[in-house]
Enzyme design. Structure first.
Site, short mmCIF file in Angstrom:
data_model
loop_
_atom_site.label_atom_id
_atom_site.label_comp_id
_atom_site.label_asym_id
_atom_site.label_seq_id
_atom_site.Cartn_x
_atom_site.Cartn_y
_atom_site.Cartn_z
CB THR B 176 -13.07 10.76 20.34
OG1 THR B 176 -12.47 10.58 19.51
CG2 THR B 176 -13.24 10.44 21.54
CB VAL B 205 -1.22 7.21 20.98
CG1 VAL B 205 -1.99 7.26 22.06
CG2 VAL B 205 -0.43 5.81 20.84
N GLY B 206 -3.27 8.89 19.94
CA GLY B 206 -4.24 10.68 19.53
C GLY B 206 -4.13 10.86 21.70
N GLY B 228 -11.59 15.65 18.81
CA GLY B 228 -11.40 15.65 17.38
C GLY B 228 -9.97 16.08 17.25
N GLY B 230 -5.60 14.60 18.31
CA GLY B 230 -5.72 13.94 18.88
C GLY B 230 -4.30 15.18 19.25
#
Lengths: 316, 316
Positions: B176, B205-206, B228, B230
């Protein structure tokens, strides 16, 4: 016997009393009571808070009187896109889905994400596919449509075309259902489910599927489910903020929840929430004309309300 | 002159040093420095924190060395689905998009949602359409693909087929990018952008597009961007929790951020974040082997790191 507790909301976008018939209001109250009964039955037999929350939300999703499941608001494209989340305060586990179209009970899909996947949030068609894979009821998108929502969308589009109103009114806009529960083992849980708002743009996601914003639960502190313009609840991390004010600032549930409604309300929006603390005290603040809501007191007495007046609905 | 500050991360899923060539590591460090320069230029001319955050993230999205934009991880379907969010600590305004496929710079779309729509989070194809409508660069999904990500997916699928490994390793999984900034007027901002993780299921989705979980900023307190797994950051409402511990429990940035990394890390996952407080102090804790990161000190000196060793990169 240990305390058990259930509290529910059916959205803070309640219409003014004269806009629905007394039959409709009575049915709304009855469905709130049915939701509470369904959850109380689970809790009083020693069932888990997360099960009770799911059961309470399912009843409201199945009712045409609430903006979730059957009866959900229509998007600008005359379709339904549904969001839901659930959180287990014992494990801090959570599950959520957003922008789904075919899952009869989105709250069940949220729970399945929590319990049967490594993920927390699934968006769009893959969430519908996941729900089907784990055996949940799949329905055509039209299952969610009710005459009232068709009328509301047509009316808003007509007003919009005449430029009378740019946005839906508060009451037309909001609607969400949610539940919080405390079980006999001291576990807290919260869940939220919504169709969004009338005429919402496709792909819009509000706070209902967002852990921390629309839903939060942590054992020993509180469980919270919010209702109101989701965009503001996300920015205010509203559901978790109730918990943070209790945990870090030592506030009680009432003071913490009032502070969050004030913070969210400072953006000039309607806001409400249902909450319960670790002792089983249910608190349901809102800053609008009304909020569909209900709770069961420790003696089993059931209470529901849509505006200020509270109705006793017998014993659970 | 008032303090200005910029801090960035390029993910806590940094590979072990021997897994990339020294040329690749040098280029990674150079792109981190480029990202910092780009933001510092804006801040030192009196530009806004939110602009600096966007600029810093764009450089990392455009670099193949980070899991965001060009270089993003591939899903199980060999596609890219991107998430991003941004928050303006002055207004508490925020914008986010998730599961998008054609927006060259997802962080720009997040900012456009914040500034050019009434919404906060848009999911899937409607978010791509929104970005096109507001004039952002649209690219084919293949634009995001790099040879390294194709190899990583093939390798993971092969291992998986041989049942050697059920999940990607920590380093393969996470990635990320994010940035936090303080501008000369005291405004804080944070932004985060990601391709998710190698072999992720479609629709997952995180925390990166979730305000409160992956991204949070509030003037006078702090700005935070996380990296990290999510799912855990969402459950822990990690980015907002740093702010809540500061605001409600009176902790300093370092103590609050360390506590959040410990809470998230208690789930046995790799975790990191970049953060800045209202005084401009940047703090970048992580519990993994390494985290790509960088910051500029008040004298304009630029520092970047991928593992423990910190490299001075001249003056901004």
């Amino acid at each position: 016997m240990a305390n058990i507790a259930i509290g529910i909301h059916g959205g803070c976008g309640t219409l003014a009393p004269h806009l629905l018939s007394e039959v409709d209001w009575a049915e709304t109250r009855q469905h709130l009571a049915d939701s509470l009964h369904s959850a109380w039955k689970i809790l009083s037999r020693g069932g888990r808070a997360v099960e009770a929350v799911e059961a309470a939300v399912v009843v409201m999703e199945d009712s045409p009187h609430f903006n979730a499941g059957h009866g959900a608001a229509l998007t600008e494209h005359s379709e339904h896109e549904l969001d839901a989340s659930i959180m287990d305060g014992e494990t801090l586990g959570a599950g959520a889905i957003c922008a789904v179209r075919t899952i009869r009970n989105p709250i069940k899909a949220a729970r399945a994400v929590m319990e049967k996947s490594d993920l927390l949030l699934i968006a769009g068609a893959p969430a519908d596919e996941f729900a089907q894979r784990v055996g949940l009821d799949i329905v055509p998108n039209s299952y969610f449509t009710t005459p009232r929502r068709v009328e509301a969308l047509a009316s808003l589009k007509a007003k919009s075309a005449r430029q009378e109103i740019a946005m839906a009114s508060e009451a037309e806009r909001h609607g969400t259902v949610g539940a919080v529960a405390l079980d006999a083992k001291g576990n807290l849980a919260a869940g939220t489910s919504t169709g969004g708002f009338n005429n919402k743009p496709g792909g819009r996601v509000g706070d209902s599927p967002i852990i921390g914003a629309g839903t939060y639960a942590a054992n020993g502190i509180c469980a919270v489910s919010c209702t109101g313009m989701g965009e503001i609840f996300i920015r205010r991390v509203a559901a978790y903020d109730v918990s943070a004010r209790m945990r870090y600032a030592g506030k009680g549930l009432r003071e913490a929840a009032d502070a969050v409604i004030a913070a969210v309300g400072s953006h000039k929006i309607g806001a409400g929430l249902i909450s319960v603390d670790a002792g089983g005290k249910v608190y349901a603040p809102f800053n609008t004309l009304g909020m569909a809501r209900g709770w069961v007191e420790t003696d089993g007495r059931v209470y529901v309300a849509t505006h200020q007046e509270v109705h006793a609905m017998g014993v659970a």
